[in-house]
Design an enzyme around this catalytic site. Structure first.
Site: not given
Ligand code: NAD
Length: 252
Positions: A27, A34, A102, A105, A120, A166, A204, A227, A245
């Site tokens: 982020t 999400f 997970q 990107d 993923h 194809c 996560t 987190n 983070i």
């Molecule tokens: P999630 O959106 O469910 O949870 C993200 C967590 O990170 C939240 O608890 C939030 O409070 C925390 N968070 C947000 N910004 C933060 C920061 N700067 N520092 C610390 N914590 C922070 O995400 P998830 O648990 O990874 O599950 C979502 C699914 O979505 C995964 O399977 C993933 O594949 C996919 N996804 C991936 C991307 C990407 O590749 N960047 C982006 C969106 C979703």
């Protein structure tokens, strides 16, 4: 902050750290997660993101899938942040064994991490569903653009990238809802976590299974959760660091 000092000390003392992360790691690079308030689940679409990012939806409404995918996941120009860079630095120093992510990107690799287990998949890899021809991120982006110009909105092939060889549809190498994880990646992740001395879990919500269940394989006494918000697993952690983070890792 005392928690950061403790984390700093555990990192300094260990040569067997494993990191397990999610969308929150990216982020601070400008990619929305999400479940945060400004995450994708709180934005408005015709269908909920879990539905759009499912295998059934991809097969039945490919054009709608690519519309969402292009806007929200095919993001160009995102750069690794302090968390990605610190993890790469710790691996080079021989302290960190693997990054298990997970995320789809590719930012850990861009930061220089080598042992990256992508549970993923990745937007960097795409394959023709028929002949399995490979297409990279730039190629897929170009094809989605092309298909948005050559086809009218509402037509089934609007924004749908097609194989040059194809003509079949190209699918990103990402694990959609209803699809299984790659067993060899999962087994490797379990092995790293089971053998880890320090396990740092960051960015996560720990609600997406089976990935979230990986925490169960850790048997050490240095489980760290970094987190922004509380997670359902906070009570199991030996250390909880609440914060961004990138900001936390830049202090290590
Ligand atoms: P999630 O959106 O469910 O949870 C993200 C967590 O990170 C939240 O608890 C939030 O409070 C925390 N968070 C947000 N910004 C933060 C920061 N700067 N520092 C610390 N914590 C922070 O995400 P998830 O648990 O990874 O599950 C979502 C699914 O979505 C995964 O399977 C993933 O594949 C996919 N996804 C991936 C991307 C990407 O590749 N960047 C982006 C969106 C979703």
């Amino acid at each position: 902050m005392d928690e950061i000092q403790t984390l700093k000390q555990w990192v300094a003392e260990s040569n067997n750290i494993v990191f397990f992360g999610g969308a929150g790691v990216s982020t601070e690079s400008g990619i929305p997660d999400f479940r945060s308030v400004d995450g994708l689940y709180h934005q408005k679409y015709d269908y909920p993101p879990e539905t759009i990012l499912s295998h059934t939806f991809f097969m039945r409404k490919t054009s709608e899938f690519y519309k969402f995918y292009k806007d929200k996941l095919l993001l160009e120009g995102a750069k690794p942040n302090a968390a990605h860079l610190k993890l790469a630095e710790l691996e080079k120093a021989g302290k960190l064994k693997a990054v298990i992510t997970q995320n789809i990107d590719g930012l850990h690799q861009l930061a220089g991490s080598e042992e990256v287990l992508e549970l993923h998949g990745s937007v960097q890899r795409n394959y023709c569903m028929k002949c399995h021809e490979f297409y990279d991120f730039a190629a897929i982006k170009e094809k989605v653009e092309e298909a948005s110009k050559t086809n009218e909105p509402g037509c089934p092939d609007y924004m749908v990238p097609k194989c040059e060889k194809c003509g079949a549809t190209i699918k990103p190498d990402v694990v959609l809802y209803e699809e299984g994880l790659d067993n060899s990646v999962l087994t490797k992740a379990v092995r790293y976590i089971a053998n880890a001395d320090v396990l740092i879990i960051g960015g996560t919500s720990l609600v997406v299974y089976p990935a979230a269940g990986l925490i169960d394989y850790y048997s050490g006494n240095k489980l760290v959760l970094v987190n922004l918000s509380a997670t359902a697993q906070d009570s199991r952690a030996d250390l909880v660091v609440r914060g961004k983070i990138g900001e936390v890792f830049s202090q290590l």
